[in-house]
Motif scaffolding. Structure first.
Motif, PDB file in Angstrom:
ATOM      1  N   LEU A 255       0.124   1.005  -3.728  1.00  0.00           N
ATOM      2  CA  LEU A 255       1.375   1.390  -4.392  1.00  0.00           C
ATOM      3  C   LEU A 255       2.575   0.834  -3.630  1.00  0.00           C
ATOM      4  O   LEU A 255       3.503   0.289  -4.220  1.00  0.00           O
ATOM      5  CB  LEU A 255       1.465   2.913  -4.513  1.00  0.00           C
ATOM      6  CG  LEU A 255       0.318   3.549  -5.309  1.00  0.00           C
ATOM      7  CD1 LEU A 255       0.405   5.073  -5.250  1.00  0.00           C
ATOM      8  CD2 LEU A 255       0.321   3.070  -6.763  1.00  0.00           C
ATOM      9  N   GLU A 256       2.534   0.910  -2.308  1.00  0.00           N
ATOM     10  CA  GLU A 256       3.659   0.384  -1.527  1.00  0.00           C
ATOM     11  C   GLU A 256       3.583  -1.136  -1.401  1.00  0.00           C
ATOM     12  O   GLU A 256       4.573  -1.785  -1.119  1.00  0.00           O
ATOM     13  CB  GLU A 256       3.702   1.036  -0.133  1.00  0.00           C
ATOM     14  CG  GLU A 256       2.490   0.730   0.741  1.00  0.00           C
ATOM     15  CD  GLU A 256       2.489   1.506   2.052  1.00  0.00           C
ATOM     16  OE1 GLU A 256       3.348   2.392   2.234  1.00  0.00           O
ATOM     17  OE2 GLU A 256       1.612   1.220   2.885  1.00  0.00           O
ATOM     18  N   LEU A 276      -4.054   8.384  -3.508  1.00  0.00           N
ATOM     19  CA  LEU A 276      -3.042   7.605  -4.229  1.00  0.00           C
ATOM     20  C   LEU A 276      -2.230   8.493  -5.167  1.00  0.00           C
ATOM     21  O   LEU A 276      -1.027   8.269  -5.361  1.00  0.00           O
ATOM     22  CB  LEU A 276      -3.705   6.443  -4.981  1.00  0.00           C
ATOM     23  CG  LEU A 276      -4.333   5.380  -4.061  1.00  0.00           C
ATOM     24  CD1 LEU A 276      -5.140   4.366  -4.864  1.00  0.00           C
ATOM     25  CD2 LEU A 276      -3.271   4.669  -3.227  1.00  0.00           C
ATOM     26  N   VAL A 277      -2.870   9.519  -5.740  1.00  0.00           N
ATOM     27  CA  VAL A 277      -2.132  10.488  -6.562  1.00  0.00           C
ATOM     28  C   VAL A 277      -1.076  11.175  -5.698  1.00  0.00           C
ATOM     29  O   VAL A 277       0.080  11.324  -6.096  1.00  0.00           O
ATOM     30  CB  VAL A 277      -3.097  11.532  -7.182  1.00  0.00           C
ATOM     31  CG1 VAL A 277      -2.319  12.726  -7.751  1.00  0.00           C
ATOM     32  CG2 VAL A 277      -3.954  10.888  -8.268  1.00  0.00           C
ATOM     33  N   GLU A 282       4.500  12.182  -3.893  1.00  0.00           N
ATOM     34  CA  GLU A 282       5.465  12.315  -2.795  1.00  0.00           C
ATOM     35  C   GLU A 282       6.526  11.223  -2.821  1.00  0.00           C
ATOM     36  O   GLU A 282       7.597  11.379  -2.239  1.00  0.00           O
ATOM     37  CB  GLU A 282       4.727  12.290  -1.442  1.00  0.00           C
ATOM     38  CG  GLU A 282       3.918  13.556  -1.194  1.00  0.00           C
ATOM     39  CD  GLU A 282       2.963  13.434  -0.019  1.00  0.00           C
ATOM     40  OE1 GLU A 282       3.019  12.415   0.706  1.00  0.00           O
ATOM     41  OE2 GLU A 282       2.148  14.356   0.160  1.00  0.00           O
ATOM     42  N   GLY A 283       6.235  10.122  -3.487  1.00  0.00           N
ATOM     43  CA  GLY A 283       7.171   9.004  -3.529  1.00  0.00           C
ATOM     44  C   GLY A 283       6.965   8.085  -2.345  1.00  0.00           C
ATOM     45  O   GLY A 283       6.506   8.509  -1.289  1.00  0.00           O
ATOM     46  N   LEU A 284       7.312   6.795  -2.539  1.00  0.00           N
ATOM     47  CA  LEU A 284       7.098   5.811  -1.483  1.00  0.00           C
ATOM     48  C   LEU A 284       8.151   5.952  -0.392  1.00  0.00           C
ATOM     49  O   LEU A 284       9.302   6.259  -0.675  1.00  0.00           O
ATOM     50  CB  LEU A 284       7.158   4.399  -2.063  1.00  0.00           C
ATOM     51  CG  LEU A 284       6.083   4.026  -3.092  1.00  0.00           C
ATOM     52  CD1 LEU A 284       6.326   2.605  -3.597  1.00  0.00           C
ATOM     53  CD2 LEU A 284       4.690   4.156  -2.500  1.00  0.00           C
TER      54      LEU A 284
END
Lengths: 368, 132
Positions: A255-256, A276-277, A282-284
């Motif tokens: 994701l990041e 990953l969920v 939590e946000g990147l």
């Protein structure tokens, strides 16, 4: 490790020597880092067509009634949705979401899939596959049987048809076909690591050199030439394609890393899904961004990025772009400094600092 | 691999050549340029800058890698070779002559004595080959 003579030759080793390839050890193989020069080879791929020996890449076959189910458990992307004959780019994650490797899955059928993995990770990946899903299907490492030749560039489709015939034409990106070459089964995939048209050919070692040389001969008027690992790196970097070990590894998540599109949380459970969920919820805190240097100075892996005195990021890959003639790079940059358009300072190993602007990917767009 | 006899060398592959009037020319060796490959840019100190032996004073960038330039001697930079800035490829083609980087005025010629002789440097390269 740095002695090419201790590294394994590929089936094309003699061809590289004849072409003046400068051989270096890479992931246990002796491979050409360059022939005529990285920039010249790079531009050949952007303007004409180039051949890459990527035989160091690993090939792992998954077969049996539950083969697709096994692959689905390993990868973050959704292979079930892919039709037979499709190739799918995907990471494989650890339970905590870190990336084991990034790879391409080739789906012949739900019972017959092939995965192409990074050379440096081949042993690690194979072990991971067997440990995690070895009970579900047969998993075989075919890497030693296959060579791989990438044919990339605007003239690549024409060259592939000349050598492999009409069955090599009209293929959509990220598809593959099983073909015959000199009575030997090969696989042509319209995949690559340069952003250009063309494909990658999985070819048994016995006919690899014949195919390589026929591609060179029949492409002479198309200005074909062999391309080394150096240009392979600058080409992928211009396209923002991640390189495992540089831009992604077990401490980074997809994701990041800007490959969130390969993470299909709705496909059912897979290794790393829960983590990953959580990352998504939590946000990147940081993300992999592309940047251009506005001035002189070439970014390299490990260089720091600053906003004033604050350390806000770190370069993962960098080069002087042969196409754009400006220094470019990829870096993890902390929120909120990771927005497109933000100007940050690149620290050139303490020598001085130079401005770098975060830009929207890709850094370079191939001319159609 | 060429290693001129009248130059001195560092373990980090810079060369230093005593010119006259306490002026020392500095550059990188043929081995260094060969390892780097096609050089695309250099980052050098400016005239008037003080440099200290053993400290990084600049950078050489090839298409595939960047390497720090370490000062082989201490002194004041008197001249910077504009040619290598305009046409860095000259470092590949002529590292010991046209491809010089900077000229440094040194205090006391004896600091040259600490540097490797051509013979020392050749032996070092030979050992590196063996280790590889």
């Amino acid at each position: 490790m740095s002695d090419p003579s201790k590294a394994k030759p590929t089936a094309l080793y003699e061809d590289h020597l004849r072409a003046g390839g400068r051989m270096v050890p890479f992931a246990g193989y002796s491979l050409p880092v360059q022939y005529e020069g990285i920039a010249a080879e790079h531009l050949r791929v952007r303007k004409a067509v180039g051949l890459f020996d990527v035989s160091h890449m690993g090939e792992v076959a998954f077969t049996g009634p539950r083969a697709q189910e096994a692959v689905q458990r390993l990868v973050t992307n959704d292979i079930a949705k892919a039709a037979p004959g499709r190739a799918v780019y995907t990471p494989v994650c650890l339970p905590h979401g870190g990336i084991v490797d990034d790879m391409i899955v080739y789906k012949r059928s739900e019972e017959d899939l092939m995965i192409c993995v990074n050379a440096a990770n081949r042993a690690k990946d194979f072990q991971w596959f067997v440990d995690q899903v070895g009970a579900m299907c047969e998993i075989r490492d075919l890497s030693d049987e296959y060579s791989q030749i990438a044919v990339q560039g605007p003239a690549a489709p024409e060259l592939l048809v000349r050598v492999l015939g009409g069955r090599a034409s009209g293929m959509k990106p990220f598809t593959f076909r099983d073909l015959d070459y000199r009575q030997v089964g090969i696989t042509l995939a319209t995949t690559g690591y340069t952003g250009e048209k063309g494909g990658e050919i999985y070819v048994p070692n016995a006919v690899a050199s014949a195919l390589w040389n026929e591609l060179l001969e029949k492409g002479a008027d198309l200005d074909v030439g062999p391309i080394g690992l150096g240009a392979r790196d600058t080409l992928r970097l211009e396209m923002n394609y991640c390189l495992y070990g540089n831009d992604i590894d077990e401490t980074t998540n997809p994701l990041e890393a800007g490959i969130g599109w390969t993470v299909k949380l709705d496909k059912g459970d897979f290794i790393g899904r829960d983590a990953l969920v959580r990352v998504k919820e939590e946000g990147l805190r940081r993300s992999l961004v592309a940047f251009k240097v506005e001035g002189k100075g070439i970014p390299r892996h490990g260089y720091g990025l600053f906003k004033g005195d604050e350390h806000v990021g770190e370069v993962t890959s960098g080069t002087l772009s042969p196409s754009l003639k400006v220094p470019i790079g990829l870096a993890y940059v902390n929120v909120p400094h990771n927005e497109v358009g933000t100007v940050i300072d690149l620290d050139l190993k303490g020598l001085r600092r130079v401005s770098a602007r975060i830009v929207a990917p890709p850094l370079y767009s191939p001319v159609d | 691999m060429s290693v001129p006899k009248d130059y001195r060398y560092t373990e980090t592959h810079e060369w230093a050549k005593f010119e006259e009037d306490n002026i020392v020319s500095v550059g990188i060796t043929e081995y260094a340029q060969d390892k780097l490959g096609d050089i695309v840019s250099v980052d050098l100190p400016r005239s008037g800058d003080e440099v200290e032996k053993g400290e990084p004073i600049g950078m050489v960038d090839s298409q595939k890698a960047s390497s720090e330039v370490i000062a082989p001697v201490s002194g004041v930079v008197m001249e910077v070779n504009e040619l290598v800035d305009d046409d860095p490829a000259v470092i590949n083609s002529d590292p010991y002559d046209e491809g010089w980087f900077i000229r440094i005025e040194i205090e006391g010629v004896e600091q040259m004595d600490d540097l490797l002789t051509a013979q020392d440097y050749e032996e070092m390269l030979g050992q590196m080959d063996e280790e590889e």
